[in-house]
Design a protein around this motif. Structure first.
Motif, PDB file in Angstrom:
ATOM      1  N   ARG A 274       2.650 -11.394  -6.517  1.00 56.70           N
ATOM      2  CA  ARG A 274       3.264 -10.082  -6.691  1.00 56.70           C
ATOM      3  C   ARG A 274       2.655  -9.093  -5.707  1.00 56.70           C
ATOM      4  O   ARG A 274       1.863  -8.216  -6.075  1.00 56.70           O
TER       5      ARG A 274
ATOM      6  N   ASP B   3       4.020  -6.636  -4.391  1.00 58.27           N
ATOM      7  CA  ASP B   3       4.428  -5.268  -4.694  1.00 58.27           C
ATOM      8  C   ASP B   3       3.443  -4.598  -5.648  1.00 58.27           C
ATOM      9  O   ASP B   3       3.161  -3.397  -5.527  1.00 58.27           O
TER      10      ASP B   3
ATOM     11  N   GLU C 110       0.455  -3.469  -3.719  1.00 58.01           N
ATOM     12  CA  GLU C 110       0.728  -2.363  -2.807  1.00 58.01           C
ATOM     13  C   GLU C 110       0.921  -1.036  -3.535  1.00 58.01           C
ATOM     14  O   GLU C 110       0.684   0.030  -2.950  1.00 58.01           O
ATOM     15  N   THR C 111       1.344  -1.067  -4.795  1.00 59.13           N
ATOM     16  CA  THR C 111       1.693   0.181  -5.491  1.00 59.13           C
ATOM     17  C   THR C 111       0.691   0.595  -6.559  1.00 59.13           C
ATOM     18  O   THR C 111       0.730   1.740  -7.024  1.00 59.13           O
TER      19      THR C 111
END
Length: 565
Positions: A525, A527, A530-531
Motif C-alpha cells: 500500500r 498510497d 505517502e499520505t
C-alpha cells in the motif's frame, strides 16, 4: 536431543596433541565445533570420506589477553569510539614469541593461502551464534617471508579488533552478555581449494543446515535439511548475495520460483578467488571473458552454468542464436553430483546425533574426485515457530503489506512504530550509508520497543544497489522485518535461509515477510505510506510512523500480512 556430550567436550587436547595450540588459554566456540567434528568422525564410516583442513592452529584467548595487557589496551572494552580501536591495535607490536609462532605456521603452510577466523568464547554456542559479528580474514600468503608474516599479523589483528565492533557490542547487549566476559581466540587454517592458472579457490563452497527453521512451503519439513551453495570461495554463501539453495530431500524445489526470469534474477554471477600472482582477494564476474577460463578448468561446468536470454535458459552446449548472459544456476548438479547430496545428508544425520543438537557447517567440494572438506561446524541456533496463526478477516484498507513466500508462523500485535525506507527517495537521493545511519538512529531511539521495519530489496546487503546496507547494530531492535520487491527500481528480496542475516533473525525471534509488489497474493500500500503523517529521519528516504500495527504470518496457507488499526 541431549547436547550434554557437546557441552562437556574439551577441544584443547585435540589441538594440543597435533601441535596446533598456541597459548594456555581457551580455544573458543568455533575451534570447539571443528574439534568436535574431527573427533566424532574419527573411526566412523564417514571418516574416510570427509576431509578437514590439513592444519588448524589456535591462538588461544591467553594470547589475546597478553597482547591487550602488554600493549596497555585493556580499556578497549570500554571504548565507544569504534574508529579509534583499529589504529590502536595496529600500532601495538606483537611479542617476539608470538611472531615466532606465526613464522612456524607459515613454514607449514608453504604457498597455500590462509583463512584467519574468529573463535570467541561466546560465538557458536548452543544459545548464540554471533554469525557474522566477528571477522574472517584471508591472507594470500604470497611475496617475501616478511610480506607473508606482515599479512598474517594484520589478519590476526583484524580478528582481534572485531571483538569491539558496534554490531558485536549490540548483539552482546541485546542478549545480556557483558563485554568484559568475552574474549577472542583465533584460528589459522589453510584455505581449502586448488590453484587454477594463478587463481586459487574451491570449485564449490557451501553451508549445510540439518534443520530448516524458516521453510518456503509446508511441503518442506524442518528435519529435511538445506544446502546453500556457490561457485568459488564460500563468502557468497553466508552474505546476502545470490547463491543456490537446495533442500536435501527435494533439490528441484526453488524458493525463488521456477520461471526462467525468476531463476536468472536470483542466480550467482560474481565469484570470489585469491589471485596468487598479485596476492589479492578478488571478485570475478561470470562474463564471457571469464567463461572460457571456467570451461577450461572445470570439466563439470555444464552442471553449474546456463545461459539466459529471451526469457529462457539454455545449456552451455547449445547455441540459441540470440544474445545471452551466463549464470551459475546449477541445473544438473543434483544429477551429476549425487554423491554430494547423499554424503551431505549422511553427515548431517551423524553430526546431529553425536552432537545432540541441530548443526550447521561450512564445506568445500570438488566434483572431480568427489572431495568434500568440512571447514567449520557449530550448533544451529533454533527458531521457535509458533503454532499455526490464523489471519483474521481484515478490511482491505487496513492491510499495508501482504506476502506469500518464506512465511513462517508468527504473530505480533499492538506495535506502536513502523520504520520505512522509501524506495524512490533511496534511489534518487543516493546516499546508502546515510540511509543506513538514519535507520540506525531510529533503531537506537526505539530500543526496548519492537517495531516494524520495511524497506526495498535486501536488508543488510553489502551491495547498496540490492538494498539498504545496514549492520546488525542498526536494526537489532526491530520485531518484524519486511522486504519489498520492486522491479522498477531493481530491488528483489533474496529468500536466503542460511545467511548470517537469517541466523540473526532466528536467534532474535524476528518475524520476516518478503513482499513481491504487483504479483498475485501480494500487496504493498504505497498510497498509505505517502499520505500518512510521519517523522522524516536524517536521510529523506527514512520515515518513522506512529500508530498501532499488527503482524499475522500463517505458514500453512503461506500468507503474511502487516496491518494498521
Amino acid at each position: 536431543m541431549n547436547p550434554s556430550t557437546f557441552v562437556r567436550f574439551d577441544p584443547e587436547p585435540v589441538y594440543r596433541q597435533r601441535g596446533w595450540l598456541i597459548g594456555e588459554g581457551r580455544c573458543g566456540g568455533k575451534a570447539k565445533g571443528l574439534a568436535f567434528a574431527l573427533s566424532s568422525l574419527e573411526g566412523s564410516a564417514l571418516g574416510e570420506q570427509i576431509r578437514l583442513p590439513d592444519f588448524t592452529y589456535v591462538l588461544t584467548t591467553e594470547v589475546f589477553g597478553d597482547f591487550l595487557v602488554s600493549s596497555g589496551l585493556e580499556d578497549l572494552y570500554d571504548e565507544e569510539d569504534w574508529e579509534s580501536v583499529r589504529p590502536r591495535i595496529d600500532g601495538a607490536p606483537l611479542s617476539p614469541a608470538l611472531r615466532e609462532d606465526l613464522e612456524r605456521i607459515l613454514e607449514e603452510a608453504g604457498d597455500v593461502p590462509l583463512a584467519i577466523r574468529s573463535s570467541s568464547l561466546l560465538e557458536d554456542s548452543l544459545s548464540l551464534s554471533f554469525a557474522g559479528k566477528y571477522e574472517t580474514c584471508f591472507s594470500p600468503n604470497t611475496g617475501s617471508r616478511e610480506e607473508r608474516l606482515a599479512s598474517l599479523e594484520r589478519c590476526v589483528k583484524t580478528v582481534w579488533a572485531s571483538l569491539f565492533n558496534p554490531s558485536a557490542r549490540a548483539y552482546r547487549a541485546k542478549h545480556g552478555r557483558e563485554d568484559r566476559k568475552e574474549s577472542m581466540a583465533v584460528l589459522v587454517q589453510q584455505v581449502v581449494g586448488r590453484p587454477r592458472e594463478g587463481y586459487y579457490y574451491p570449485e564449490l563452497a557451501g553451508a549445510l543446515f540439518s534443520r530448516v527453521f524458516r521453510r518456503p512451503t509446508p511441503r518442506v519439513r524442518k528435519e529435511d535439511g538445506v544446502m546453500r551453495l556457490c561457485f568459488g570461495l564460500g563468502t557468497r554463501t553466508v552474505d546476502r548475495g545470490n547463491a543456490r539453495v537446495f533442500y536435501l530431500t527435494n533439490p528441484a524445489l526453488r524458493p525463488e520460483g521456477n520461471r526462467p526470469s525468476q531463476i536468472a534474477e536470483s542466480s550467482q554471477v560474481d565469484f570470489d578467488y585469491i589471485d596468487q600472482t598479485y596476492g589479492a582477494f578478488l571478485t570475478g564476474s561470470l562474463s564471457h571473458l571469464f567463461l572460457p577460463f571456467i570451461l577450461r578448468n572445470h570439466r563439470n561446468a555444464g552442471a553449474f552454468i546456463e545461459h539466459y536470454g529471451d526469457e529462457a535458459l539454455h545449456s552451455t552446449l547449445a547455441d540459441p542464436g540470440i544474445p545471452t548472459r551466463p549464470l551459475f544456476t546449477f541445473p544438473g548438479l543434483p544429477q551429476r553430483s549425487r554423491h554430494l547430496f547423499d554424503l551431505s545428508s549422511r553427515l548431517m544425520a551423524h553430526l546431529e546425533t553425536t552432537m545432540g543438537t541441530p548443526v550447521d557447517l561450512e564445506f568445500t567440494y570438488e566434483t572431480e574426485g568427489e572431495e568434500f572438506h568440512l571447514v567449520q561446524m557449530r550448533p544451529l541456533a533454533s527458531f521457535e515457530e509458533m503454532a499455526r496463526v490464523r489471519i483474521p478477516d481484515l478490511p482491505e484498507e487496513r492491510v499495508l503489506l501482504r506476502g506469500d513466500r518464506m512465511v513462517s508462523n508468527g504473530r505480533m500485535e499492538g506495535l506502536s512504530h513502523l520504520v520505512y525506507v522509501d524506495p524512490e527517495a533511496y534511489v534518487n537521493r543516493w546516499d546508502p550509508v546515510g540511509a543506513a545511519q538514519a535507520v540506525g538512529e531510529f533503531n537506537r531511539r526505539l530500543r526496548g520497543t519492537p517495531y516494524v521495519l520495511v524497506g526495498p530489496g535486501r536488508w543488510g546487503s553489502r551491495n547498496p544497489a540490492l538494498g539498504v546496507p545496514v549492520q546488525y547494530a542498526q536494526i537489532c531492535h526491530c520485531g518484524c522485518l519486511a522486504e519489498l520487491s520492486l522491479p522498477q527500481y531493481g530491488f528483489t528480496p533474496e529468500l536466503s535461509y542460511g545467511t548470517h542475516f537469517f541466523l540473526d533473525m532466528d536467534n532474535d525471534g524476528i518475524l520476516y515477510l518478503p513482499v513481491f509488489a504487483g504479483q498475485p497474493r501480494n500487496a504493498f500500500r504505497d498510497d498509505w505510506f505517502e499520505t500518512t503523517p510521519c517523522e522524516t529521519g536524517s536521510h529523506p528516504a527514512v520515515r518513522l510512523y506512529r500508530g498501532t500495527f499488527d503482524i499475522f504470518l500463517d505458514g500453512e496457507s503461506e500468507t503474511g500480512v502487516v496491518a494498521a488499526r
